[in-house]
Design a protein around this motif. Structure first.
Motif, PDB file in Angstrom:
ATOM      1  N   PRO A 145      -8.912  -2.426  -1.251  1.00  0.00           N
ATOM      2  CA  PRO A 145      -8.731  -1.455  -0.155  1.00  0.00           C
ATOM      3  C   PRO A 145      -7.666  -1.860   0.859  1.00  0.00           C
ATOM      4  N   GLU A 172      -6.350   6.399  -5.780  1.00  0.00           N
ATOM      5  CA  GLU A 172      -7.719   6.400  -5.267  1.00  0.00           C
ATOM      6  C   GLU A 172      -8.569   5.328  -5.935  1.00  0.00           C
ATOM      7  N   ASP A 186       0.833  -1.204   0.000  1.00  0.00           N
ATOM      8  CA  ASP A 186       0.000   0.000   0.000  1.00  0.00           C
ATOM      9  C   ASP A 186       0.870   1.257   0.000  1.00  0.00           C
ATOM     10  N   ARG A 227       1.199   4.123  -3.048  1.00  0.00           N
ATOM     11  CA  ARG A 227       0.903   5.541  -2.803  1.00  0.00           C
ATOM     12  C   ARG A 227       2.064   6.423  -3.270  1.00  0.00           C
ATOM     13  N   ASP A 265     -10.263  13.171  -9.164  1.00  0.00           N
ATOM     14  CA  ASP A 265      -9.879  12.829  -7.794  1.00  0.00           C
ATOM     15  C   ASP A 265      -8.694  13.689  -7.390  1.00  0.00           C
ATOM     16  N   TYR A 298     -16.345   6.221 -13.026  1.00  0.00           N
ATOM     17  CA  TYR A 298     -15.475   6.950 -12.105  1.00  0.00           C
ATOM     18  C   TYR A 298     -15.861   8.441 -12.061  1.00  0.00           C
ATOM     19  N   PRO A 299     -15.891   9.058 -10.864  1.00  0.00           N
ATOM     20  CA  PRO A 299     -15.363   8.604  -9.572  1.00  0.00           C
ATOM     21  C   PRO A 299     -16.352   7.848  -8.686  1.00  0.00           C
ATOM     22  N   ASP A 300     -17.529   7.540  -9.207  1.00  0.00           N
ATOM     23  CA  ASP A 300     -18.521   6.811  -8.412  1.00  0.00           C
ATOM     24  C   ASP A 300     -18.390   5.299  -8.557  1.00  0.00           C
ATOM     25  N   LYS A 357      -7.492   1.987  -4.291  1.00  0.00           N
ATOM     26  CA  LYS A 357      -7.832   1.955  -2.866  1.00  0.00           C
ATOM     27  C   LYS A 357      -9.338   1.895  -2.647  1.00  0.00           C
ATOM     28  N   ASN A 358     -10.109   2.603  -3.472  1.00  0.00           N
ATOM     29  CA  ASN A 358     -11.552   2.689  -3.247  1.00  0.00           C
ATOM     30  C   ASN A 358     -12.350   1.576  -3.911  1.00  0.00           C
ATOM     31  N   PHE A 359     -11.849   1.052  -5.034  1.00  0.00           N
ATOM     32  CA  PHE A 359     -12.694   0.145  -5.817  1.00  0.00           C
ATOM     33  C   PHE A 359     -12.087  -1.233  -6.096  1.00  0.00           C
TER      34      PHE A 359
END
Length: 750
Positions: free
Chosen positions: A568, A560, A64, A68, A149, A241-243, A563-565
């Motif tokens: 995680p 992002e 992770d 980043r 983002d 994206y971003p949803d 990490k988000n989709f």
């Protein structure tokens, strides 16, 4: 005289002392309780506890942190941030305790878009104006992607472009060509639609974008516009994206359109200072596109396609742009029938540096045998999936190996980590390194493991490999814990193998696909003949037919997003790192190298049957009056020799005889080299593997016995009087290679 006696006495004492010292050393190293360390290491088996210790060391939180950092800035090949990351990788290898770590530089031809205001690459709609002079710009494509983002905000991101595109301006009518494959252009011809002197618009997907440009030019187009259709990069009803993780309508896919691999100016040779470089202009050998090629997002494609003239396309050619009727063209319908499309492309090819980083852990017994793990470091923007998920995972494998080194362990064979530069432009960094060290690699490389992308989905692992590594892959997956066993009921899955087997359609063992090109394993396999593995965790491609993943090569491929989709907690990245760590350890530390020639021979038998009994083979026999008898004999002999060799290893080989072990390992390592033809395939001298090779019609996919397939392509329309002789020549070349492979395994040949 007295002084002479004193000096003589002192000399005698010194001589005696030295003699005693040497005697003590000889006694220490040769005494019965002091077994020679090298001999002890050579006879030792792999340490079973190291296997589990290595897996336990792989830390998801470290991966992770790596990702980043790696994705904090765009890192396009040849740009300053690429060198920053090269230094970071080098310094990490040193910190981990590697025996050596160095940056290897090649000066190569790369391509960049203009960043000067007013010189942006655009696609424009030109409308004829009676009251003014000529055509006026009615609409033009976007020159950047709006950030969605935090990573994308206020960053120096290059505008969307296709590398090596021809520079300049072209105008003409528009023709829609589906995916711009050879069969798509043939279909247009069958409909009476010519792309000669037209501008083609086509969807991304199915084949390599560089092949799309090559085919468009071959059929006479003056330009090619590429777009990412929602049917290929989204799922109906799912958020973008971003949803969500799917490509928004503003997303553009960047990418190279080079026809070939490696530095275009030094084909076949490394791009070192002393190299001869072809002139950029005036040589057709370089593989550079001859027409302008440019990517646009689907929001822009919808505008142009909505104006198209002509019949509605067949169902297979219809994409997923909402509210659009897809038409062939050419040109625009009224009232836009007098308008044109203009491509104004401002790209330039530039000589610049590409930086590889090579980290080395010297083997304790066979330091002259190399097992190599590699990943490319460059991206088109932030590259959180391609390649930085792989970079983050590889660096964690390197850290874990470093911990073991500091704890006193050392692999039997040398382990090398390769962080390649400029892969995205055409496998350039790895290709130049393989070319420079081809003689060493030919004599010393055991296998190459490729981790381009660690995670592009969370459904199942996806492997491509040469067949001799099938067992090694499956053994590793049976050791690595599944990243999410709670996803399955009743404890059905505990290992990665369980997941893979449950979700694969294979009848006996989960399937492993064949290697084509498109990543850094290709030069190892095609130039030298080094056995190879490529791997990533993927989505369910049966229900979500998106290849390779929705945000591919767009600016939205950010930390992002992952990490988000995707992952995680980075458990899938951890599983990928563990798989590569175990395969690397197994190949580097097992007394007998885990390469199985019998599995390879059986797979070749399957390929032969498919060729002989398929349409191509039947045409060779019926139309070309050719015989498969010699090739069939060679295949059967290879299977017999391979089975006998594997039986010898399992039941007869004295594993305490270090010379016999070395001989067997050398044969296992060199088996793949038997399939390398030094003359290369027809028209492709740097593609040399006669069993596996990238398809000449799609560089991403694999053809078996590609020399035969290439010479047989569209043979009915081939007017060359020597066409069947060329097919026969390739048939003979493959037969010779198969016979050579069998000879390499014969037990009565020293």
């Amino acid at each position: 005289m007295g002084n002479e006696r004193v000096f003589a006495g002192i000399g005698g004492i010194v001589f005696l002392a030295v003699g005693i010292g040497i005697g003590v050393l000889i006694g220490w190293y040769s005494g019965p309780d002091r077994v020679n360390t090298s001999m002890e290491n050579a006879l030792s088996e792999e340490e079973s506890e190291i296997q589990q210790r290595l897996l336990d060391l792989i830390d998801n939180t470290q991966i992770d942190e790596n990702l980043r950092f790696l994705t904090s800035e765009p890192h396009v090949a040849g740009r300053p941030q690429q060198y920053v990351l090269a230094e970071w990788v080098r310094d990490k290898f040193t910190e981990y305790g590697f025996d050596s770590s160095e940056i290897v530089t090649y000066n190569v031809l790369l391509s960049y878009p203009s960043e000067v205001d007013g010189e942006e690459s655009v696609v424009q709609h030109l409308v004829y104006n009676d009251t003014e002079d000529g055509y006026q710009v009615e609409y033009e494509s976007q020159t950047s992607e709006p950030p969605l983002d935090e990573t994308g905000k206020d960053k120096d991101v290059l505008p969307p472009f296709n590398a090596y595109s021809a520079n300049g301006t072209v105008e003409g009518e528009l023709v829609y060509a589906n995916y711009a494959r050879v069969e798509d252009f043939f279909a247009l011809e069958d409909l009476g639609i010519s792309v000669q002197d037209k501008i083609v618009i086509a969807r991304y997907g199915k084949i390599y974008r560089g092949d799309k440009g090559k085919f468009a030019a071959q059929f006479g187009a003056k330009g090619l516009i590429l777009f990412s259709d929602p049917a290929d990069y989204t799922v109906l009803g799912e958020p973008v994206y971003p949803d969500g993780l799917y490509l928004p309508p503003t997303g553009s896919q960047r990418g190279s359109c080079l026809d070939g691999s490696g530095d275009p100016l030094t084909p076949g040779y490394p791009a070192v200072e002393s190299a001869y470089r072809y002139p950029e202009n005036g040589s057709t050998y370089l593989g550079l596109p001859t027409i302008p090629i440019h990517p646009i997002p689907s929001v822009n494609a919808k505008y142009f396609l909505s104006l198209m003239e002509g019949d509605e396309v067949i169902e297979e050619w219809r994409g997923g742009i909402e509210g659009l009727t897809y038409k062939y063209g050419p040109g625009f319908a009224a009232p836009s029938n007098e308008s044109l499309v203009r491509m104004r492309i401002s790209t330039s090819n530039q000589r610049t540096d590409a930086w590889n980083v090579i980290g080395t852990i010297r083997g304790s017994v066979e330091p002259d045998r190399y097992v190599i793990l590699g990943n490319h470091r460059d991206a088109w923007a932030f590259g959180a999936i391609d390649p930085s998920s792989g970079t983050a995972a590889m660096m964690e494998v390197a850290r874990a190996f470093g911990v073991l080194l500091k704890e006193g362990w050392r692999p039997r064979r040398t382990v090398m980590f390769g962080s390649w530069g400029a892969e995205e432009y055409g496998l350039i960094g790895s290709n130049e390194w393989v070319e420079e060290y081809s003689k060493n690699l030919d004599n010393r490389a055991v296998a190459y493991l490729n981790i381009d992308i660690a995670v592009s989905g969370t459904y199942t692992p996806d492997f491509g490999s040469t067949p001799n590594l099938y067992n090694t892959i499956r053994a590793a997956t049976k050791l690595v814990p599944d990243p999410n066993p709670d996803e399955f009921e009743n404890g059905a899955v505990t290992t990665v193998y369980d997941r893979w087997s449950l979700r694969d359609s294979g009848e006996d063992e989960p399937g492993i696909h064949d290697l084509g090109s498109g990543s850094d394993y290709a030069p190892f396999l095609q130039v030298v003949g080094v056995s190879a593995v490529d791997y990533t965790f993927v989505h369910d491609k049966a229900t979500i037919p998106i290849s390779p993943y929705p945000m591919y090569h767009s600016v939205y491929e950010t930390y992002e997003l992952v990490k988000n989709f995707y992952d995680p907690d980075f458990y899938y990245h951890q599983a990928s790192s563990r798989l590569f760590a175990e395969m690397l350890r197994d190949l580097a530390d097992s007394k007998i190298i885990p390469l199985n020639c019998a599995v390879y021979a059986d797979r070749i038998g399957d390929f032969f049957t498919a060729l002989k009994e398929g349409e191509t083979g039947q045409k060779m026999v019926n139309d070309g009056d050719l015989s498969f008898d010699f090739m069939e004999d060679a295949v059967e002999n290879l299977k017999v020799k391979a089975d006998a060799f594997e039986n010898y290893i399992a039941n007869t080989l004295d594993k305490s005889d270090i010379l016999a072990v070395r001989e067997v390992n050398d044969r296992l390592m060199n088996f793949e080299r038997s399939f390398i033809d030094p003359l290369g395939l027809p028209g492709r001298p740097t593609i040399r593997h006669v069993v596996f090779a990238p398809s000449s019609r799609d560089s991403y996919s694999s053809d078996k016995f590609a020399g035969i397939i290439d010479t047989m392509f569209d043979i009915d329309n081939n007017t060359d009087p020597e066409k069947w002789g060329k097919v026969e020549q390739q048939l003979a070349a493959v037969t010779y290679a198969l016979a050579s492979a069998a000879h390499s395994l014969e037990l009565d040949m020293a």
